[in-house]
Design a protein around this motif. Structure first.
Motif, short mmCIF file in Angstrom:
data_model
loop_
_atom_site.label_atom_id
_atom_site.label_comp_id
_atom_site.label_asym_id
_atom_site.label_seq_id
_atom_site.Cartn_x
_atom_site.Cartn_y
_atom_site.Cartn_z
N ILE A 101 1.61 10.40 13.56
CA ILE A 101 1.42 9.80 12.26
C ILE A 101 1.15 8.46 12.35
N TYR A 102 1.45 7.36 13.30
CA TYR A 102 1.24 6.13 13.13
C TYR A 102 -0.15 5.91 13.58
N GLY A 103 -0.48 6.75 14.45
CA GLY A 103 -2.02 6.68 15.10
C GLY A 103 -3.08 6.90 13.92
N ASP A 104 -2.81 7.66 12.92
CA ASP A 104 -3.79 7.92 11.68
C ASP A 104 -3.15 7.67 10.60
N LEU A 105 -2.15 6.71 10.40
CA LEU A 105 -1.26 6.68 9.35
C LEU A 105 -2.16 6.44 7.95
N PRO A 106 -3.52 5.82 7.84
CA PRO A 106 -3.92 5.70 6.33
C PRO A 106 -4.51 7.35 5.97
N ALA A 107 -5.25 7.67 6.96
CA ALA A 107 -5.90 9.08 6.70
C ALA A 107 -4.98 10.30 6.50
N LEU A 108 -3.82 10.00 7.17
CA LEU A 108 -2.63 10.89 6.94
C LEU A 108 -2.09 10.96 5.60
N LEU A 109 -1.64 9.91 5.21
CA LEU A 109 -1.14 9.30 3.83
C LEU A 109 -1.96 10.12 2.60
N GLU A 110 -3.18 10.54 3.04
CA GLU A 110 -4.20 10.95 1.83
C GLU A 110 -3.81 12.38 1.90
N GLN A 111 -3.35 13.03 2.72
CA GLN A 111 -2.93 14.38 2.75
C GLN A 111 -1.87 14.80 1.87
N PRO A 112 -1.90 15.86 1.11
CA PRO A 112 -0.76 16.19 0.04
C PRO A 112 0.52 16.16 0.85
N ALA A 113 0.54 16.79 1.96
CA ALA A 113 1.98 16.97 2.41
C ALA A 113 2.56 15.48 3.06
N PHE A 114 1.93 14.35 3.18
CA PHE A 114 2.37 13.37 3.70
C PHE A 114 2.56 12.34 2.43
N GLN A 115 1.95 12.55 1.09
CA GLN A 115 2.10 11.49 0.09
C GLN A 115 3.47 10.98 -0.27
N HIS A 116 4.67 11.84 0.00
CA HIS A 116 5.92 11.25 -0.40
C HIS A 116 6.51 10.62 0.87
N VAL A 117 5.75 10.69 2.03
CA VAL A 117 6.34 9.75 3.21
C VAL A 117 6.14 8.46 2.86
N GLN A 118 5.10 8.19 2.41
CA GLN A 118 4.82 6.71 1.99
C GLN A 118 6.00 6.20 0.94
N LEU A 119 6.46 6.98 -0.06
CA LEU A 119 7.17 6.44 -1.06
C LEU A 119 8.71 6.22 -0.08
N MET A 120 9.16 7.15 0.79
CA MET A 120 10.27 7.21 1.50
C MET A 120 10.30 5.96 2.43
N THR A 121 9.22 5.92 2.94
CA THR A 121 8.97 4.60 3.99
C THR A 121 9.24 3.26 3.12
N GLN A 122 8.52 3.46 2.15
CA GLN A 122 8.74 2.08 1.14
C GLN A 122 10.00 1.76 0.88
#
Length: 179
Positions: A101-122
């Motif tokens: 996840i951290y290796g490709d974070l910007p690209a992964l956060l664009e994936q639908p399955a990971f969009q809510h991860v950014q909110l939880m991390t915030q």
């Protein structure tokens, strides 16, 4: 006759490939070659490379969501302690997935399955920074999140029993006392 554990083998090979070459740097062909199956066989089990990544990271994301929910019911100081300990435990348990996840974070956060991860991390960052949320406390919270993750998968020469308390203590030292 198909091997009954092919799906698990695909996930294990994908985890190794993603950790070594990153999500973007890994092809379905790379994963299939490591497993010893055809790309078509791989696609029988998973619709796409994104589907493999989603399944690989699903348990870690589910635990992050549980931590996020737990923190909302706590006061600021208790939430900060629970956030540090919960995040360290999460990272220790899912080192490979976190590395991917951290290796490709910007690209992964664009994936639908990971969009809510950014909110939880915030929200986790806000819990660590506290209500003052000065630039310094925000930076300290980001250092804790990134540093715990990077250190957990870089310190393979230490046992989990030794590393966990060291990560928790270091995170506490980095963060200023809550006001």
């Amino acid at each position: 006759m198909a091997r009954s554990n092919t799906r698990d083998e695909i996930l294990a090979a994908a985890a190794r490939q993603f950790a070594a070459a990153g999500f973007k740097g890994t092809s379905l062909h790379d994963i299939a070659v490591e497993v010893g199956c055809s790309k078509a066989a791989l696609l029988y089990h998973f619709d796409s490379k994104e589907a493999i990544l989603t399944e690989l990271c699903a348990p870690a994301i589910a635990e992050l969501a549980e931590l996020d929910t737990r923190l909302t019911a706590l006061g600021p100081e208790s939430a900060r302690v629970a956030a540090i300990e919960g995040f360290v435990d999460l990272v220790m348990r899912y080192r490979k997935e976190i590395q991917v996840i951290y290796g490709d974070l910007p690209a992964l956060l664009e994936q639908p399955a990971f969009q809510h991860v950014q909110l939880m991390t915030q929200r986790l960052q806000e819990c660590l920074a506290g209500s003052s949320a000065t630039l310094t406390t925000q930076v300290a919270a980001k250092i804790v999140l990134a540093g715990v993750s990077a250190t957990a998968f870089a310190c393979t020469d230490h046992s989990d029993e030794d590393l966990r308390p060291a990560l928790i203590e270091a995170a506490g030292r980095i963060l200023a006392p809550l006001e």
